[in-house]
Write an enzyme that holds these catalytic residues in place. Structure first.
Site, short mmCIF file in Angstrom:
data_model
loop_
_atom_site.label_atom_id
_atom_site.label_comp_id
_atom_site.label_asym_id
_atom_site.label_seq_id
_atom_site.Cartn_x
_atom_site.Cartn_y
_atom_site.Cartn_z
N ASN A 1 0.90 -0.66 -0.37
CA ASN A 1 0.00 -0.33 0.16
C ASN A 1 1.06 1.49 0.56
OD1 ASN A 1 -1.61 1.86 0.40
ND2 ASN A 1 -2.43 1.19 2.69
N TYR B 1 -9.15 14.46 -5.06
CA TYR B 1 -8.55 13.29 -6.25
C TYR B 1 -7.56 15.06 -6.69
CZ TYR B 1 -7.25 11.69 -10.57
OH TYR B 1 -6.17 10.39 -12.08
N ALA B 2 -8.91 16.46 -7.61
CA ALA B 2 -8.02 17.23 -7.79
C ALA B 2 -6.82 17.95 -7.27
CB ALA B 2 -8.91 18.35 -8.56
N LYS C 1 -3.93 15.89 -7.04
CA LYS C 1 -2.78 16.53 -8.35
C LYS C 1 -2.36 17.50 -8.25
CE LYS C 1 -3.92 11.86 -9.48
NZ LYS C 1 -2.95 10.76 -9.40
N ILE D 1 -8.29 8.10 -19.95
CA ILE D 1 -7.35 7.21 -20.74
C ILE D 1 -8.34 6.04 -19.99
CG2 ILE D 1 -4.90 5.98 -20.47
CD1 ILE D 1 -5.06 7.93 -21.04
N1 LIG Z 1 -7.19 6.43 -16.00
C1 LIG Z 1 -7.18 7.55 -16.54
O1 LIG Z 1 -7.97 8.60 -17.30
C2 LIG Z 1 -6.77 9.16 -15.50
C3 LIG Z 1 -6.33 10.32 -15.87
C4 LIG Z 1 -5.16 10.62 -15.48
C5 LIG Z 1 -4.61 9.89 -14.17
N2 LIG Z 1 -4.61 8.95 -13.79
C6 LIG Z 1 -3.55 8.34 -13.33
O2 LIG Z 1 -3.06 6.88 -13.42
C7 LIG Z 1 -2.92 6.24 -12.48
C8 LIG Z 1 -3.29 5.31 -12.94
O3 LIG Z 1 -4.75 5.10 -12.61
P1 LIG Z 1 -5.59 4.12 -13.77
O4 LIG Z 1 -6.41 5.08 -14.42
O5 LIG Z 1 -4.92 2.70 -13.96
O6 LIG Z 1 -6.50 3.34 -12.60
P2 LIG Z 1 -7.12 1.74 -11.81
O7 LIG Z 1 -8.01 1.85 -10.35
O8 LIG Z 1 -7.16 1.58 -13.45
O9 LIG Z 1 -5.51 1.30 -11.07
C9 LIG Z 1 -5.04 2.15 -10.64
C10 LIG Z 1 -4.30 0.55 -9.52
O10 LIG Z 1 -4.29 1.62 -8.35
C11 LIG Z 1 -3.98 0.90 -7.13
N3 LIG Z 1 -3.71 1.26 -5.83
C12 LIG Z 1 -5.29 1.73 -5.38
N4 LIG Z 1 -4.65 2.29 -4.28
C13 LIG Z 1 -3.68 2.12 -3.83
C14 LIG Z 1 -2.90 1.92 -2.85
N5 LIG Z 1 -3.15 2.83 -1.73
N6 LIG Z 1 -1.92 1.24 -2.59
C15 LIG Z 1 -1.09 0.93 -3.65
N7 LIG Z 1 -1.68 0.80 -4.55
C16 LIG Z 1 -3.16 0.86 -5.20
C17 LIG Z 1 -5.38 -0.35 -7.76
O11 LIG Z 1 -5.15 -1.56 -7.01
C18 LIG Z 1 -5.32 -0.45 -8.95
O12 LIG Z 1 -4.54 -1.74 -9.59
C19 LIG Z 1 -3.85 7.25 -10.86
O13 LIG Z 1 -3.07 7.86 -10.38
C20 LIG Z 1 -4.18 8.46 -11.87
O14 LIG Z 1 -5.21 9.32 -10.82
C21 LIG Z 1 -5.36 8.21 -14.49
#
Ligand SMILES: NC(=O)c1ccc[n+]([C@@H]2O[C@H](COP(=O)([O-])OP(=O)(O)OC[C@H]3O[C@@H](n4cnc5c(N)ncnc54)[C@H](O)[C@@H]3O)[C@@H](O)[C@H]2O)c1
Length: 259
Positions: free
Chosen positions: A61, A154-155, A158, A187
């Site tokens: 974590n 979230y905002a 980031k 994404i």
């Molecule tokens: N998908 C999007 O549109 C998007 C856009 C901008 C930024 N992001 C960022 O990209 C990153 C990945 O997002 P994603 O879309 O792949 O999300 P996702 O939810 O598909 O995957 C996130 C992963 O992080 C893991 N996770 C959650 N809490 C955790 C913790 N405390 N310790 C370790 N692992 C943990 C989850 O189990 C999961 O496998 C994030 O930081 C997210 O904010 C995503």
């Protein structure tokens, strides 16, 4: 194969963008340690990616410093060093700003911002101990700059990550460590399915803010990560690069003509 022989650690890599980064790194000849709080998902992803020669897993974590330290220690134990750290783990919670509890705040900031901070510290200490050099990549978001009221925590997280990236880049430049961030738009991952595409209307609203006319693929973020990790980006530090399909430069909305 510009990254061939490097060693990388990635948090939150059981699925989505982190998993895509792991796949890209493995394809590029990198040895990779992936970590996630979801033990079953992590094991399934490791089995899917294969490559027992170059891939290791650590359940952890990111909001807990010992777990992040353990990830870096595993990279060193298994592959001898750490060259690239990707602080990718993140969560989003959809809620009205007036309903956010102290616990909500602590949880989201604890994972997204404090977790990335732990990752920066742990990676930098190892990189300095092995003689300097290396790249730390924080997974930010367009929400570092834009405001979606339903995703306030979230905002905020980031936005903080933007300054974490800038400050750490300046602090670690004397050690030849670059610190950069990637700030994706929308994404197509589980996070978007659960927190952004909450209805067909919500999806269309996102598309009206997306000149590219489609959501991005996780691989399109991983390719930016691979570039930033490489020497092709040797003079980039402290910056956030936004693969966002044109969202940040759009002033108003675009007609929704899906591709
Ligand atoms: N998908 C999007 O549109 C998007 C856009 C901008 C930024 N992001 C960022 O990209 C990153 C990945 O997002 P994603 O879309 O792949 O999300 P996702 O939810 O598909 O995957 C996130 C992963 O992080 C893991 N996770 C959650 N809490 C955790 C913790 N405390 N310790 C370790 N692992 C943990 C989850 O189990 C999961 O496998 C994030 O930081 C997210 O904010 C995503």
């Amino acid at each position: 194969m510009k990254l061939s022989g490097k060693v990388a650690a990635i948090t939150g890599a059981a699925r989505g963008i982190g998993k895509a980064c792991a796949k890209r790194f493995l394809d590029d000849g990198v040895k990779v340690v992936i970590s996630d709080v979801d033990a079953d998902g992590l094991a399934a992803t490791a089995a899917e990616l294969g490559r027992p020669d170059a891939l290791r897993t650590v359940v952890g974590n990111v909001a807990r410093r010992p777990d992040v330290d353990q990830l870096v220690a595993t990279a060193v134990k298994e592959f001898g060093r750490l060259d690239i750290m990707v602080n990718n783990a993140g969560v989003a919670r959809n809620q009205d700003i007036l309903d956010i509890t102290e616990q909500d705040f602590d949880e989201i900031i604890g994972i997204n911002l404090k977790g990335a901070f732990f990752g920066v510290q742990a990676a930098a200490k190892q990189m300095i101990a092995q003689g300097g050099g290396g790249v730390i990549i924080n997974m930010s978001s367009v929400n570092a700059l834009l405001a979606i009221p339903a995703l306030a925590t979230y905002a905020m997280s980031k936005g903080g990550m933007k300054q974490l990236t800038s400050v750490a880049a300046v602090a670690l430049a004397p050690h030849n460590i670059r610190v950069v961030a990637v700030g994706p738009g929308t994404i197509l991952t589980d996070m978007v399915a659960s927190s952004i595409y909450t209805s067909e209307d919500a999806r269309k609203t996102v598309m009206s803010r997306t000149p590219a006319g489609r959501g991005g693929e996780p691989s399109e973020v991983a390719s930016v990560v691979a570039f930033l990790a490489s020497d092709d980006a040797s003079y980039i530090t402290g910056q956030t690069i936004y693969p966002d399909g044109g969202r940040l430069v759009l002033n108003y909305t675009v007609p929704v003509k899906e591709k």
